[in-house]
Design a protein around this motif. Structure first.
Motif, PDB file in Angstrom:
ATOM      1  N   UNK A  74      -3.497  -4.139  -2.268  1.00 29.59           N
ATOM      2  CA  UNK A  74      -4.514  -4.411  -3.285  1.00 29.59           C
ATOM      3  C   UNK A  74      -5.406  -3.183  -3.470  1.00 29.59           C
ATOM      4  N   UNK A  75      -5.855  -2.602  -2.371  1.00 31.32           N
ATOM      5  CA  UNK A  75      -6.711  -1.414  -2.446  1.00 31.32           C
ATOM      6  C   UNK A  75      -5.948  -0.208  -3.001  1.00 31.32           C
ATOM      7  N   UNK A  86      -5.050   3.548  -7.412  1.00 31.18           N
ATOM      8  CA  UNK A  86      -4.066   4.106  -8.338  1.00 31.18           C
ATOM      9  C   UNK A  86      -4.479   3.901  -9.790  1.00 31.18           C
ATOM     10  N   UNK A  87      -5.046   2.743 -10.084  1.00 32.61           N
ATOM     11  CA  UNK A  87      -5.382   2.387 -11.464  1.00 32.61           C
ATOM     12  C   UNK A  87      -6.823   2.712 -11.851  1.00 32.61           C
ATOM     13  N   UNK A 103      -4.130  11.657  -7.043  1.00 31.15           N
ATOM     14  CA  UNK A 103      -3.440  10.662  -7.868  1.00 31.15           C
ATOM     15  C   UNK A 103      -1.921  10.818  -7.765  1.00 31.15           C
ATOM     16  N   UNK A 104      -1.451  12.059  -7.768  1.00 34.19           N
ATOM     17  CA  UNK A 104      -0.007  12.303  -7.638  1.00 34.19           C
ATOM     18  C   UNK A 104       0.495  11.793  -6.289  1.00 34.19           C
ATOM     19  N   UNK A 105      -0.244  12.061  -5.232  1.00 34.01           N
ATOM     20  CA  UNK A 105       0.136  11.600  -3.891  1.00 34.01           C
ATOM     21  C   UNK A 105       0.198  10.070  -3.855  1.00 34.01           C
ATOM     22  N   UNK A 106      -0.811   9.412  -4.421  1.00 37.62           N
ATOM     23  CA  UNK A 106      -0.822   7.943  -4.437  1.00 37.62           C
ATOM     24  C   UNK A 106       0.404   7.394  -5.162  1.00 37.62           C
TER      25      UNK A 106
END
Length: 142
Positions: free
Chosen positions: A30-31, A36-37, A103-106
């Protein structure tokens, strides 16, 4: 709850059968999705929540490993340290205003790492705990 990018909130085949571990994995997902979003303004805050949860999540698992005499504690803990270190570095960058790499890593690394870690290391820990007749571990079973 399905994730639009195919990273599910915890499918039945991903449950390890230890209630607190499964619950913690659900919370992680969830986290993860929130970070990510997240929009640009809230990204660092969401990533911090993921970092703090992950730190506590790993500490809980490491406590179980140490107390139960899990034979692969060293390898499992090393993996935790590696991932938490990466997360901390990306959090530091995000808090400084640089979000692209985090963000890319996530999006590119975390989903596969999570699946692999869950299905190998965490499943092995859960199997070890399920074999124990110690009441403190028996109560954790689903």
């Amino acid at each position: 709850m399905a994730d639009p990018q195919g990273f599910a909130v915890l499918t039945d085949d991903q449950c390890v059968g230890i209630a607190e571990m499964d619950s913690t994995h659900d919370e992680f997902l969830v986290l993860y999705a929130q970070a990510r979003d997240a929009d640009k303004a809230s990204f660092a805050t969401c990533l911090k929540a993921l970092h703090d949860h992950t730190r506590d999540h790993f500490a809980f698992e490491e406590k179980l490993m140490n107390e139960s005499g899990f034979p692969a504690t060293s390898e499992h803990t090393s993996e935790h340290q590696r991932v938490l270190g990466e997360l901390a570095r990306f959090l530091e960058r995000a808090q400084a205003g640089s979000q692209i790499m985090a963000r890319a890593w996530l999006q590119q690394q975390v989903p596969e790492w999570f699946r692999s870690h869950l299905l190998s290391m965490d499943s092995a820990l859960a199997a070890h705990l399920k074999k124990s007749e110690d009441p403190q571990y028996v109560r954790l079973r689903v």
